[in-house]
Every structure is written in C-alpha cells, then in structure tokens.
Design a protein around this motif. Structure first.
Motif, PDB file in Angstrom:
ATOM      1  N   UNK A  82      10.054   5.853   5.545  1.00 39.22           N
ATOM      2  CA  UNK A  82       8.793   5.106   5.611  1.00 39.22           C
ATOM      3  C   UNK A  82       8.897   3.923   4.651  1.00 39.22           C
ATOM      4  N   UNK A  83       8.240   2.858   4.966  1.00 44.01           N
ATOM      5  CA  UNK A  83       8.276   1.706   4.056  1.00 44.01           C
ATOM      6  C   UNK A  83       7.019   0.886   4.207  1.00 44.01           C
ATOM      7  N   UNK A  84       6.556   0.397   3.051  1.00 46.34           N
ATOM      8  CA  UNK A  84       5.391  -0.490   3.057  1.00 46.34           C
ATOM      9  C   UNK A  84       5.696  -1.676   3.968  1.00 46.34           C
ATOM     10  N   UNK A  85       6.933  -2.188   3.844  1.00 46.52           N
ATOM     11  CA  UNK A  85       7.297  -3.393   4.587  1.00 46.52           C
ATOM     12  C   UNK A  85       7.341  -3.160   6.098  1.00 46.52           C
ATOM     13  N   UNK A  86       7.548  -1.900   6.506  1.00 49.78           N
ATOM     14  CA  UNK A  86       7.609  -1.632   7.954  1.00 49.78           C
ATOM     15  C   UNK A  86       6.236  -1.294   8.518  1.00 49.78           C
ATOM     16  N   UNK A  87       5.229  -1.384   7.637  1.00 45.75           N
ATOM     17  CA  UNK A  87       3.869  -1.141   8.100  1.00 45.75           C
ATOM     18  C   UNK A  87       3.564   0.335   8.330  1.00 45.75           C
ATOM     19  N   UNK A  88       4.286   1.247   7.645  1.00 50.59           N
ATOM     20  CA  UNK A  88       3.971   2.672   7.772  1.00 50.59           C
ATOM     21  C   UNK A  88       2.510   2.877   7.357  1.00 50.59           C
ATOM     22  N   UNK A  89       1.835   3.794   8.044  1.00 50.77           N
ATOM     23  CA  UNK A  89       0.389   3.957   7.833  1.00 50.77           C
ATOM     24  C   UNK A  89       0.056   4.132   6.349  1.00 50.77           C
ATOM     25  N   UNK A  90      -0.876   3.335   5.882  1.00 45.64           N
ATOM     26  CA  UNK A  90      -1.249   3.378   4.466  1.00 45.64           C
ATOM     27  C   UNK A  90      -2.180   4.558   4.206  1.00 45.64           C
ATOM     28  N   UNK A  91      -2.003   5.182   3.042  1.00 49.54           N
ATOM     29  CA  UNK A  91      -2.924   6.257   2.637  1.00 49.54           C
ATOM     30  C   UNK A  91      -4.358   5.727   2.623  1.00 49.54           C
ATOM     31  N   UNK A  92      -4.494   4.482   2.160  1.00 44.26           N
ATOM     32  CA  UNK A  92      -5.836   3.916   2.028  1.00 44.26           C
ATOM     33  C   UNK A  92      -6.557   3.868   3.377  1.00 44.26           C
ATOM     34  N   UNK A 136       0.836  -1.205   0.000  1.00 44.42           N
ATOM     35  CA  UNK A 136       0.000   0.000   0.000  1.00 44.42           C
ATOM     36  C   UNK A 136       0.869   1.252   0.000  1.00 44.42           C
ATOM     37  N   UNK A 137       0.349   2.333  -0.536  1.00 39.16           N
ATOM     38  CA  UNK A 137       1.100   3.592  -0.552  1.00 39.16           C
ATOM     39  C   UNK A 137       1.059   4.238   0.833  1.00 39.16           C
ATOM     40  N   UNK A 138       2.137   4.943   1.173  1.00 44.68           N
ATOM     41  CA  UNK A 138       2.185   5.688   2.431  1.00 44.68           C
ATOM     42  C   UNK A 138       2.429   7.171   2.130  1.00 44.68           C
ATOM     43  N   UNK A 139       2.635   7.927   3.201  1.00 42.05           N
ATOM     44  CA  UNK A 139       2.789   9.369   3.070  1.00 42.05           C
ATOM     45  C   UNK A 139       3.934   9.780   2.123  1.00 42.05           C
ATOM     46  N   UNK A 140       5.007   9.007   2.150  1.00 42.36           N
ATOM     47  CA  UNK A 140       6.149   9.304   1.276  1.00 42.36           C
ATOM     48  C   UNK A 140       5.750   9.231  -0.190  1.00 42.36           C
ATOM     49  N   UNK A 141       4.924   8.251  -0.519  1.00 42.70           N
ATOM     50  CA  UNK A 141       4.452   8.142  -1.908  1.00 42.70           C
ATOM     51  C   UNK A 141       3.560   9.327  -2.260  1.00 42.70           C
ATOM     52  N   UNK A 142       2.722   9.711  -1.291  1.00 48.60           N
ATOM     53  CA  UNK A 142       1.821  10.842  -1.560  1.00 48.60           C
ATOM     54  C   UNK A 142       2.644  12.085  -1.880  1.00 48.60           C
ATOM     55  N   UNK A 143       3.674  12.315  -1.095  1.00 50.08           N
ATOM     56  CA  UNK A 143       4.536  13.481  -1.307  1.00 50.08           C
ATOM     57  C   UNK A 143       5.185  13.413  -2.701  1.00 50.08           C
ATOM     58  N   UNK A 144       5.685  12.237  -3.033  1.00 46.99           N
ATOM     59  CA  UNK A 144       6.343  12.043  -4.320  1.00 46.99           C
ATOM     60  C   UNK A 144       5.381  12.336  -5.479  1.00 46.99           C
ATOM     61  N   UNK A 145       4.182  11.811  -5.356  1.00 47.52           N
ATOM     62  CA  UNK A 145       3.196  12.018  -6.416  1.00 47.52           C
ATOM     63  C   UNK A 145       2.813  13.500  -6.515  1.00 47.52           C
ATOM     64  N   UNK A 146       2.654  14.140  -5.365  1.00 45.09           N
ATOM     65  CA  UNK A 146       2.261  15.553  -5.372  1.00 45.09           C
ATOM     66  C   UNK A 146       3.366  16.424  -5.987  1.00 45.09           C
ATOM     67  N   UNK A 147       4.600  16.152  -5.613  1.00 42.44           N
ATOM     68  CA  UNK A 147       5.717  16.931  -6.176  1.00 42.44           C
ATOM     69  C   UNK A 147       5.730  16.781  -7.699  1.00 42.44           C
ATOM     70  N   UNK A 148       5.639  15.539  -8.161  1.00 42.11           N
ATOM     71  CA  UNK A 148       5.675  15.305  -9.617  1.00 42.11           C
ATOM     72  C   UNK A 148       4.477  15.969 -10.298  1.00 42.11           C
ATOM     73  N   UNK A 149       3.322  15.815  -9.701  1.00 39.06           N
ATOM     74  CA  UNK A 149       2.088  16.388 -10.258  1.00 39.06           C
ATOM     75  C   UNK A 149       2.190  17.906 -10.347  1.00 39.06           C
ATOM     76  N   UNK A 150       2.619  18.520  -9.247  1.00 39.05           N
ATOM     77  CA  UNK A 150       2.602  19.980  -9.185  1.00 39.05           C
ATOM     78  C   UNK A 150       3.681  20.610 -10.065  1.00 39.05           C
ATOM     79  N   UNK A 151       4.823  19.923 -10.166  1.00 39.26           N
ATOM     80  CA  UNK A 151       5.872  20.469 -11.039  1.00 39.26           C
ATOM     81  C   UNK A 151       5.383  20.495 -12.485  1.00 39.26           C
ATOM     82  N   UNK A 152       4.707  19.439 -12.881  1.00 46.49           N
ATOM     83  CA  UNK A 152       4.176  19.387 -14.246  1.00 46.49           C
ATOM     84  C   UNK A 152       3.102  20.458 -14.424  1.00 46.49           C
ATOM     85  N   UNK A 153       2.227  20.517 -13.442  1.00 40.36           N
ATOM     86  CA  UNK A 153       1.106  21.466 -13.485  1.00 40.36           C
ATOM     87  C   UNK A 153       1.578  22.904 -13.602  1.00 40.36           C
ATOM     88  N   UNK A 154       2.571  23.238 -12.776  1.00 36.55           N
ATOM     89  CA  UNK A 154       3.055  24.615 -12.744  1.00 36.55           C
ATOM     90  C   UNK A 154       3.685  25.010 -14.083  1.00 36.55           C
TER      91      UNK A 154
END
Ligand code: GLU
Length: 290
Positions: A245-255, A17-35
């Motif tokens: 953060x890591x999926x394998x370490x059970x970091x809280x999932x975005x879901x 599952x995705x965690x906060x680190x993935x959310x940040x990564x996706x947002x950075x990529x999304x916003x850089x393109x958007x801007x």
C-alpha cells in the motif's frame, strides 16, 4: 539487573494520509509496548521539506485516536536539526564522511558500479571527483558515508530482530549512502537512528520494507556510540494485486474511513487478528482499560 522498560514507536512522515498499513504498524507497536507494560511513542518525521505538512500530522493523531490507541508524543524531527548537525560533524571529524555532488544517475553510470539495484559508490572517486570541492565545508554537496572505512571502524556487529532473527550488520549493498543532503542536515537513516536513541526506544517496530535499512542504522549506532535497541520488522499489508500500500498510489486513507463513520476500534481488532499469535497482540488491552 532490572530489564529496561519496553519502548516502541510509530514514526510517520506527514507527507500524505495514513492507510491500513500504517494502522497495522501503529497497532503492533502500541500493543507490544502495552503487553509489556512499556511505552508507545509517536514521532512525526517531518524533515522532508515542503512535502511535510502539519495538517497531515494533525490528521494522524485523529486517526490513531479513532483506532483506540494512546501514545506519548515526542518532539518532531524538525526540532532536532542541531543534534543531527552535531552527529554529522562527529562523523566527519573521524574521516567517515565526504562531500560529493554526483547524482545517483552519474554514480550509476560509473564503470565500477556493482549490482543492479543498489547504487554503489566506487572507492576510486571518494572525495576525489572533480565534482567535489574539498576546500568548502560542504562543497554545496551532499555528505556520503565512506562505507569501507566505517566497516573497518565497527568490525563485525550483530543486530537482533524479534521476527527475523540475528544478522551481522552489512550495509555495503547501499554503497556510500548520503547522510547529509545539501539542503538538509540529515537524511532518514541518520535522523531516525539519532531519534530512536534520544527517545529511549528499545524496540524499533516498523514494516518489513525497512529491514535492510537497519544494517545502516546499526553501523551508525556503533559509530556514534548510541544504545542498541532490538527490532521488530512486521509483515506488510498488501493490496488486492499483492503490492505494498502507498500514499502515493492512492491507497484508501484511514481518514476517509473514519469520516465515513466506520468503527475504528473494530478495524483495529481486525488488524490485530492478522498478527501472528506468537506476538501476543491479542493479550494487549487499550491503555484506558488496563
Ligand atoms: N518515517 C518513515 C515512514 O513514514 C518510517 C521510519 C521508521 O519507522 O523507521 O516511512
């Protein structure tokens, strides 16, 4: 000359599952393109065999939507195996790959091992080990890149990171990396390099933990005559112990947060505030309001 449009991507592996680190990564990529008026792509990196699951990929899409992102999805890696094979063949024809079935542990035990953490493959054993059957197309073995020969081929080449500056590509710290596994036509390094080129990615945006891997990718681009993007390796979000953060370490999932009714747009705004102002993420607006 007109500048190429900025194309970024988020390329998660559906093995958890995705965690906060993935959310940040996706947002950075999304916003850089958007801007920049560019395009933000989603690519599912699903070639890691049995650990890849469609349910995870479906959940990723729901997570991104919840964060208020919009994207264009490009074909997943599992649809591109023939392309990976063709690229490996090209490298092999040029004498840059060799089959070898030694394990990492066996390599690490060899006397000419260099360095503690990077496993280095000693030149003396390249293609000559008893474990490598050179008469068989793949010898039931993995294919490794002959890094010295590859570096002779490419010479001094530079890559440019918007956050970390310019670097001369030097992947020797990884030794003779495996590019083709015996059960898979490409490992991450080869697949991601080919995919980013094919998808027209002009700014590869991902976490700082993959900065070093870029040395290999840059060399592969040169060997395979692929276009050269820029990179943006962002900082990582750490847990309360200062660890990744890591999926394998059970970091809280975005879901879980999503299912618990948390406001994803608000979370995205909070994550945007973490990014340095110079990245101009705050100027970015969601696609549907642009
Ligand atoms: N698929 C990789 C991962 O989930 C990311 C690859 C990349 O961004 O280059 O860690």
């Amino acid at each position: 000359m007109k500048e190429a449009p900025l194309v970024t991507r988020f390329a998660p592996s559906p093995n958890g599952r995705l965690h906060l680190g993935h959310a940040y990564s996706a947002i950075v990529a999304h916003d850089l393109a958007r801007a920049a008026g560019g395009e933000f792509l989603l690519r599912i990196e699903d070639i890691d065999g049995p650990r890849s699951r469609n349910e995870h990929a479906d959940e990723f899409r729901r997570d991104l939507e919840w964060l208020g992102l919009e994207w264009l999805e490009v074909p997943a890696q599992s649809t591109r195996l023939a392309q990976y094979r063709a690229a490996a063949d090209t490298l092999r024809e040029r004498g840059l790959l060799y089959p070898c079935s030694l394990t990492r542990r066996e390599i690490a035990a060899l006397p000419s091992r260099i360095g503690e953490d990077g496993v280095q493959y000693p030149g003396s054993a390249r293609g000559m080990s008893d474990d490598c059957d050179m008469s068989d197309p793949n010898g039931g073995a993995a294919l490794r890149l002959d890094i010295d020969r590859a570096m002779e081929w490419v010479g001094d080449i530079v890559w440019s990171d918007r956050v970390h500056g310019n670097a001369i590509a030097d992947p020797r710290m990884f030794g003779d990396v495996v590019l083709v596994r015996k059960d898979l036509p490409a490992v991450y390094h080869l697949a991601v390099t080919l995919d980013d080129a094919r998808d027209g990615v002009t700014l590869v945006t991902r976490g700082r933990d993959l900065l070093e891997a870029t040395h290999i990718h840059r060399v592969l681009q040169e060997l395979l005559e692929l276009p050269v993007p820029q990179w943006h390796h962002h900082d990582l979000i750490l847990d309360e112990n200062g660890e990744k953060l890591a999926k394998s370490k059970g970091s809280a999932a975005l879901a879980e947060r999503r299912e618990a009714g948390e406001d994803g747009h608000l979370l995205a705004e909070q994550l945007r505030l973490r990014a340095p102002r110079s990245w101009n993420l705050s100027r970015a607006v969601p696609f549907n309001q642009a």
